[in-house]
Structures are given as C-alpha cells and as structure tokens.
Design a protein around this motif. Sequence first.
Motif, mmCIF file in Angstrom:
data_model
loop_
_atom_site.group_PDB
_atom_site.id
_atom_site.type_symbol
_atom_site.label_atom_id
_atom_site.label_comp_id
_atom_site.label_asym_id
_atom_site.label_seq_id
_atom_site.Cartn_x
_atom_site.Cartn_y
_atom_site.Cartn_z
ATOM 1 N N GLU A 1 10.662 10.036 12.860
ATOM 2 C CA GLU A 1 12.100 10.187 13.093
ATOM 3 C C GLU A 1 12.792 8.879 13.460
ATOM 4 O OE1 GLU A 1 12.743 13.236 15.954
ATOM 5 O OE2 GLU A 1 11.840 14.820 14.728
ATOM 6 N N ALA A 2 12.091 7.990 14.144
ATOM 7 C CA ALA A 2 12.730 6.762 14.625
ATOM 8 C C ALA A 2 12.873 5.694 13.551
ATOM 9 C CB ALA A 2 11.925 6.185 15.803
ATOM 10 N N LEU A 3 12.299 5.909 12.369
ATOM 11 C CA LEU A 3 12.343 4.896 11.318
ATOM 12 C C LEU A 3 13.781 4.531 10.973
ATOM 13 C CD1 LEU A 3 10.292 3.396 9.419
ATOM 14 C CD2 LEU A 3 10.875 5.123 7.700
ATOM 15 N N ALA A 4 14.071 3.227 10.908
ATOM 16 C CA ALA A 4 15.422 2.755 10.604
ATOM 17 C C ALA A 4 15.855 3.213 9.215
ATOM 18 C CB ALA A 4 15.479 1.229 10.690
ATOM 19 N N GLU A 5 17.149 3.427 9.050
ATOM 20 C CA GLU A 5 17.680 3.939 7.799
ATOM 21 C C GLU A 5 17.395 3.000 6.630
ATOM 22 O OE1 GLU A 5 19.261 6.370 5.037
ATOM 23 O OE2 GLU A 5 18.803 6.839 7.133
ATOM 24 N N THR A 6 17.444 1.695 6.863
ATOM 25 C CA THR A 6 17.170 0.747 5.785
ATOM 26 C C THR A 6 15.754 0.915 5.251
ATOM 27 O OG1 THR A 6 16.650 -0.885 7.485
ATOM 28 C CG2 THR A 6 18.826 -1.016 6.473
ATOM 29 N N ALA A 7 14.808 1.203 6.137
ATOM 30 C CA ALA A 7 13.428 1.465 5.715
ATOM 31 C C ALA A 7 13.315 2.844 5.083
ATOM 32 C CB ALA A 7 12.481 1.350 6.906
ATOM 33 N N ARG A 8 14.022 3.826 5.635
ATOM 34 C CA ARG A 8 13.936 5.195 5.108
ATOM 35 C C ARG A 8 14.428 5.263 3.659
ATOM 36 N NH1 ARG A 8 12.649 9.455 7.642
ATOM 37 N NH2 ARG A 8 12.918 8.464 9.670
ATOM 38 N N ARG A 9 15.392 4.419 3.306
ATOM 39 C CA ARG A 9 15.908 4.434 1.932
ATOM 40 C C ARG A 9 14.849 4.041 0.916
ATOM 41 N NH1 ARG A 9 20.891 2.288 4.234
ATOM 42 N NH2 ARG A 9 20.289 0.171 3.634
ATOM 43 N N ARG A 10 13.808 3.353 1.374
ATOM 44 C CA ARG A 10 12.728 2.928 0.488
ATOM 45 C C ARG A 10 11.707 4.041 0.231
ATOM 46 N NH1 ARG A 10 11.568 -2.780 0.227
ATOM 47 N NH2 ARG A 10 13.227 -4.015 1.143
ATOM 48 N N LEU A 11 11.864 5.183 0.875
ATOM 49 C CA LEU A 11 10.878 6.246 0.774
ATOM 50 C C LEU A 11 11.101 7.166 -0.412
ATOM 51 C CD1 LEU A 11 10.514 7.333 4.522
ATOM 52 C CD2 LEU A 11 9.270 5.565 3.265
ATOM 53 N N GLY A 12 12.164 6.945 -1.175
ATOM 54 C CA GLY A 12 12.481 7.839 -2.284
ATOM 55 C C GLY A 12 11.365 7.957 -3.297
ATOM 56 N N GLY A 13 10.590 6.868 -3.431
ATOM 57 C CA GLY A 13 9.504 6.910 -4.403
ATOM 58 C C GLY A 13 8.162 7.236 -3.796
ATOM 59 N N ALA A 14 8.159 7.846 -2.615
ATOM 60 C CA ALA A 14 6.902 8.165 -1.944
ATOM 61 C C ALA A 14 6.086 9.135 -2.798
ATOM 62 C CB ALA A 14 7.166 8.784 -0.581
ATOM 63 N N PRO A 15 4.777 8.848 -2.991
ATOM 64 C CA PRO A 15 3.948 9.761 -3.770
ATOM 65 C C PRO A 15 3.773 11.087 -3.061
ATOM 66 C CG PRO A 15 2.611 8.042 -2.725
ATOM 67 C CD PRO A 15 4.038 7.674 -2.501
ATOM 68 N N ASP A 16 3.568 12.165 -3.823
ATOM 69 C CA ASP A 16 3.362 13.492 -3.247
ATOM 70 C C ASP A 16 2.013 13.582 -2.538
ATOM 71 O OD1 ASP A 16 5.791 14.296 -4.228
ATOM 72 O OD2 ASP A 16 4.939 15.024 -6.118
ATOM 73 N N GLU B 1 0.846 -1.197 0.000
ATOM 74 C CA GLU B 1 0.000 0.000 0.000
ATOM 75 C C GLU B 1 0.881 1.246 0.000
ATOM 76 O OE1 GLU B 1 -3.236 -0.105 2.905
ATOM 77 O OE2 GLU B 1 -3.001 -2.282 3.045
ATOM 78 N N ARG B 2 1.535 1.475 -1.122
ATOM 79 C CA ARG B 2 2.521 2.548 -1.180
ATOM 80 C C ARG B 2 1.908 3.943 -1.062
ATOM 81 N NH1 ARG B 2 7.499 0.904 -2.046
ATOM 82 N NH2 ARG B 2 8.212 2.897 -2.908
ATOM 83 N N GLU B 3 0.609 4.036 -1.177
ATOM 84 C CA GLU B 3 -0.035 5.323 -0.933
ATOM 85 C C GLU B 3 0.098 5.758 0.528
ATOM 86 O OE1 GLU B 3 -3.314 2.158 -0.547
ATOM 87 O OE2 GLU B 3 -1.535 2.530 -1.789
ATOM 88 N N LEU B 4 0.493 4.827 1.395
ATOM 89 C CA LEU B 4 0.705 5.149 2.809
ATOM 90 C C LEU B 4 2.106 5.709 3.078
ATOM 91 C CD1 LEU B 4 -0.877 1.981 4.497
ATOM 92 C CD2 LEU B 4 -1.914 4.246 4.261
ATOM 93 N N LEU B 5 2.994 5.669 2.097
ATOM 94 C CA LEU B 5 4.381 6.083 2.308
ATOM 95 C C LEU B 5 4.534 7.494 2.887
ATOM 96 C CD1 LEU B 5 6.297 4.580 -0.755
ATOM 97 C CD2 LEU B 5 6.633 4.006 1.649
ATOM 98 N N PRO B 6 3.742 8.478 2.467
ATOM 99 C CA PRO B 6 3.918 9.816 3.044
ATOM 100 C C PRO B 6 3.780 9.855 4.566
ATOM 101 C CG PRO B 6 2.631 9.960 1.040
ATOM 102 C CD PRO B 6 2.781 8.493 1.348
ATOM 103 N N ARG B 7 3.047 8.918 5.147
ATOM 104 C CA ARG B 7 2.888 8.890 6.595
ATOM 105 C C ARG B 7 4.201 8.568 7.308
ATOM 106 N NH1 ARG B 7 -2.283 5.518 8.465
ATOM 107 N NH2 ARG B 7 -1.517 6.392 10.438
ATOM 108 N N LEU B 8 5.138 7.942 6.578
ATOM 109 C CA LEU B 8 6.409 7.557 7.181
ATOM 110 C C LEU B 8 7.456 8.670 7.134
ATOM 111 C CD1 LEU B 8 4.984 4.809 6.755
ATOM 112 C CD2 LEU B 8 7.203 3.836 6.177
ATOM 113 N N LEU B 9 7.229 9.671 6.313
ATOM 114 C CA LEU B 9 8.265 10.666 6.044
ATOM 115 C C LEU B 9 8.717 11.430 7.283
ATOM 116 C CD1 LEU B 9 6.960 12.092 2.646
ATOM 117 C CD2 LEU B 9 8.948 10.628 3.003
#
Length: 215
Positions: free
Chosen positions: A200-215, A189-197
């Motif tokens: 702050e505590a999100l691990a770096e390995t997960a944060r690297r996956r946010l590059g394609g987060a929809p606007d 459900e990649r439409e949820l990605l903006p909620r992760l942006l």
Amino acid sequence: MALLPRVVSVNVGSAQPTEHSDADFTGIDKRPAPGPVRITVPGPGGSGLAGDVLCDTRFHGGPGQAVYAFAREDLDEWSAVLGRTLSNGIFGENLTTSGLDVTGAIVGERWRAGTALLEVTAPRIPCRTFAGWLGERGWIRTFTQRAAPGAYLRVAEEGHVEAGDEVTVLDRPGHEVTIGVAFRALTTERELLPRLLTVEALAETARRRLGGAPD
C-alpha cells in the motif's frame, strides 16, 4: 560497537541548466545545508525540503517522493569503484545517512529523523540526468546492476532535520518487500512485480510501472 543510525547531512539544490534533461534544468546538484531544514508535505512535483528545487516534475517530487535518502556507506563503495571522492548530496539525495540499511528498508516502514516522521515509499530509478551529472559512461547500467538505489520517503509528520540527528525505525510492515526487492522488480527482475501489487505504501510513480506485471 555499531554506531546509531543518523543523518550525516541534509542536502538541498537549486536549478542549474543541463543538456541531459527535457526540462533543460536540474536540481540534482544538492549541497549540505548549514543548519536545520524544515520538512513538509509538498504539492505535486515539489520537494519536501524547504529551499530545495526540483525541475523535472514528471519523475521527481510530490507527496510520495518528498525526500530522497542515500547511505553514506554506499557512497563510499561507489567512491572506491569510480576512483574519486563523492561528497554528500552528489547523487541528488536530500538525506545522506549512516548506520542505516537503506536498501534493506521495508517499503512502508517509518523513520523518525529529527522531529519529522518519514515513510519509505519507493526506490530511485536512474535517469539520463543522473548519468549526465556524474559523467560516467554506462552509468545507468552500472548503477542498476549494483541495485542499491536509495529510498524515496513520504512525509508522515512535518518537522525539522539537521546533520547529526538520529534516525529511528519505528515500525516495519510484515510483507518483506524491501527497497532492494522493489528496485529489482522495477528494473531487472520483473518476475518480482507481483510482490509489489499489495504494498500500500508504494509511491504512485512506482505503482504506474506495475501495469505490465506478470500474472
């Protein structure tokens, strides 16, 4: 009466050869330790547990993924689905817990386990090593669909943890992004990605996956 959240077992693994990883070895075969295990802040690619080995350091270990926790209740559900007994540690988890809603844990909440203080950082994303280890056809898809991935933890305070220790949730951030939400955002459900942006505590390995987060 509900049981208090606790650690059922603390699991560590050694390097074993595998054909399912580019690293040629895996530490996914975790076995319950007989006594207290020291929990420390690891270096890049390292495990937070003394005596535990990680092999594919591209995706595992390091300060943001020092410890991996999985609920015994979820293992029991998988046992029923797969028709076989699943032992503590079989999913490669370091801490097998009971009475604790791991999927519902808020990213950034802190747990006191034994004398260690741990912070929830990210969901586990299944890989082919995991699938090969379990030997279940279509396992990555099946595991992803259930969306109960277990939680990676950062070591906020070093200490010791052993089977039987209580787990106390000390504080929870107010952003409401749970491990379950983060997992679905990173997988189905990649439409949820903006909620992760802003988590702050999100691990770096997960944060690297946010590059394609929809606007």
